[in-house]
Scaffold this active site. Sequence first.
Site, PDB file in Angstrom:
ATOM      1  N   GLY A   1       5.446  -1.820  15.011  1.00  0.00           N
ATOM      2  CA  GLY A   1       4.752  -0.773  14.254  1.00  0.00           C
ATOM      3  C   GLY A   1       3.769   0.018  15.110  1.00  0.00           C
ATOM      4  O   GLY A   1       3.779   1.251  15.129  1.00  0.00           O
ATOM      5  N   ARG A   2       2.918  -0.684  15.863  1.00  0.00           N
ATOM      6  CA  ARG A   2       1.886   0.015  16.633  1.00  0.00           C
ATOM      7  C   ARG A   2       2.442   0.655  17.893  1.00  0.00           C
ATOM      8  O   ARG A   2       1.709   1.278  18.655  1.00  0.00           O
ATOM      9  CB  ARG A   2       0.732  -0.941  16.953  1.00  0.00           C
ATOM     10  CG  ARG A   2       1.141  -2.231  17.631  1.00  0.00           C
ATOM     11  CD  ARG A   2       0.034  -3.268  17.551  1.00  0.00           C
ATOM     12  NE  ARG A   2       0.437  -4.569  18.065  1.00  0.00           N
ATOM     13  CZ  ARG A   2       1.106  -5.496  17.357  1.00  0.00           C
ATOM     14  NH1 ARG A   2       1.464  -5.248  16.115  1.00  0.00           N
ATOM     15  NH2 ARG A   2       1.407  -6.665  17.900  1.00  0.00           N
TER      16      ARG A   2
ATOM     17  N   LYS B   1      -2.774 -10.859   3.203  1.00  0.00           N
ATOM     18  CA  LYS B   1      -1.767 -10.221   2.334  1.00  0.00           C
ATOM     19  C   LYS B   1      -1.326 -11.194   1.247  1.00  0.00           C
ATOM     20  O   LYS B   1      -1.239 -10.848   0.075  1.00  0.00           O
ATOM     21  CB  LYS B   1      -0.520  -9.870   3.165  1.00  0.00           C
ATOM     22  CG  LYS B   1      -0.530  -8.514   3.779  1.00  0.00           C
ATOM     23  CD  LYS B   1       0.908  -8.189   4.201  1.00  0.00           C
ATOM     24  CE  LYS B   1       0.959  -7.496   5.537  1.00  0.00           C
ATOM     25  NZ  LYS B   1       2.297  -7.376   6.085  1.00  0.00           N
TER      26      LYS B   1
ATOM     27  N   GLU C   1       0.845  -1.207   0.000  1.00  0.00           N
ATOM     28  CA  GLU C   1       0.000   0.000   0.000  1.00  0.00           C
ATOM     29  C   GLU C   1       0.878   1.254   0.000  1.00  0.00           C
ATOM     30  O   GLU C   1       0.664   2.194  -0.773  1.00  0.00           O
ATOM     31  CB  GLU C   1      -0.910   0.038   1.240  1.00  0.00           C
ATOM     32  CG  GLU C   1      -2.006  -0.998   1.262  1.00  0.00           C
ATOM     33  CD  GLU C   1      -1.582  -2.294   1.948  1.00  0.00           C
ATOM     34  OE1 GLU C   1      -0.355  -2.565   2.025  1.00  0.00           O
ATOM     35  OE2 GLU C   1      -2.470  -3.034   2.385  1.00  0.00           O
TER      36      GLU C   1
ATOM     37  N   HIS D   1     -25.949  10.512  20.683  1.00  0.00           N
ATOM     38  CA  HIS D   1     -27.123  10.623  19.810  1.00  0.00           C
ATOM     39  C   HIS D   1     -27.163   9.481  18.812  1.00  0.00           C
ATOM     40  O   HIS D   1     -27.825   9.566  17.785  1.00  0.00           O
ATOM     41  CB  HIS D   1     -27.101  11.982  19.094  1.00  0.00           C
ATOM     42  CG  HIS D   1     -27.222  13.110  20.065  1.00  0.00           C
ATOM     43  ND1 HIS D   1     -28.423  13.683  20.397  1.00  0.00           N
ATOM     44  CD2 HIS D   1     -26.285  13.717  20.845  1.00  0.00           C
ATOM     45  CE1 HIS D   1     -28.219  14.629  21.307  1.00  0.00           C
ATOM     46  NE2 HIS D   1     -26.922  14.657  21.605  1.00  0.00           N
TER      47      HIS D   1
END
Length: 528
Positions: free
Chosen positions: A266-267, A493, A212, A383
């Site tokens: 990564g995170r 992937k 990506e 709401h």
Amino acid sequence: MIDPIYVTETAQWGALLDTPRPPHLRQLFAADPGRADRYVVEVGDLRIDYAKQRVDDAVVEALLAVADAAGVATRRDAMFAGEPINVTEGRAVLHVALRRPADQPLTVDGTDVVAEVHEVLDRMSRFSEQVRAGDRLGATGKRLRHIVNIGIGGSDLGPAMAARALQAYHHAELDARFVSNVDGAAITAALDGLDAAETLFVVSSKTFTTIETLTNAGTARAWVVDALGEDAVGRHFVAVSTNAQEVAAFGIDIAHMFGFWDWVGGRYSLDSAIGLSLMLLIGPDRFAELLAGFHVVDEHFRTAPLGANAPVLLGLIGIWNANVLGFDTKAVLPYAEELSRFPAYLQQLDMESNGKSVRLDGSAVTTDTGPIVWGEPGTNGQHAFYQLLHQGTRIVPADFIGFANPHHGHREHHDLLMANLIAQAEALAFGRDRPDEPWRSFPGDRPSTTIVADQLTPSVLGQLVALYEHVVFVQGCVWGIDSFDQWGVELGKELANRITPELTGDAAGEHDSSTAGLMTWYRAHRRG
Ligand code: G6Q
């Protein structure tokens, strides 16, 4: 080697399951006037109120015994010491080193990782200052005013969330856009209206092989070349990566690459060079405050006794909610528009870390693991989905997050906002009986934690993120899973890589009839 833990086989786990469920929150509060004072923990600038959770002293004690049995403290110490606790990938997990002050070295395998961290931070700072001061210009001599961060997952969610959260601290002449999705609509929108001569692309990818990101970066590169020529690429692209070879192969000079290390997941990478776009926006000093905020909570987690340790307590309460009370999801409800991406950020942090079914040795877990995390900023959710939170058959534990002082000047808006936060937590916990009109009855006893701070500063954001990182860690320890791998993203992937040429070429491989039908449909309808 880290020993696997089978916590559900311990006596402490059995004792936890046998611990009487506390009565309704109404009774808990009525019976114990000191509850609100005792069930609050303060860390740095955060005030964390867990009095509205369905726990009492016996439950907390039983949970702490489980933490002991699971070796939470030992595992925490192993993480801080740089041991390879990410066992399935054979790696250390050292995001805590990313925010360690320069004068606190940490030697792992003979290398002072803190010195390396600060070397990169210094380079990032110099670069950011140059761009912010208008000393580093685009290829045609124009000031760089627009940053486009190209990355995905951990290389996008952190900086995108934090850039939004710290909008009040942005440089007045810089803005940023974040592109992650391979959907061409994303890069098209990101480039729309931009002048290439004023745009700096930060291509963020730990591996620099993510399809990506490379696809978006390739499109961005062609856009720059089209507008300014091939020679302009060096002035308009920088990379953040651990893979110098691939960065060079893509055509970015490694002199313009900011590195990090395989021990940064990564995170967990917002506070590494992955935060470069954020540093460009808020400046190195504010970025340093963010790191200092992380460090405050790291130190608390590392040193506070487990019974007064915020990530430990919150992590254990999550275990109680998920494994004993059987609540499958958890809502994160920030009453701060700037935290609009925080639920998405936490979704990755928690669900990618603890959405696992096997333990460290590959054996199947014997209890549920990470919850489904979701949320939206208040008051919008009130709401919409809060109906289910108040009166639905499912119980959703919630984390409310709010601040005493906003960055804008509309005090009356803020008072209303905070009144709503406080009212929602109260309504969920205590409900209201209307036996004559059951549809107007609120059962209450719906648990929540409320986290408040004076203002959403860079430091407070760092504290919040570190808090949740460590909560996830504690839970992963108890479940005996590897919170730092993400094998679950691999299969999709692989299959996409296989299907892509089959969609666009002639040869179609073997697939089930549904998949084959979808591919045939796409090939028949695909134009261009
Ligand atoms: C995070 C995951 C994942 C990763 C992305 C991007 O913990 O590993 O979300 O961050 O797949 O990977 P790259 O940074 O290598 O492009």
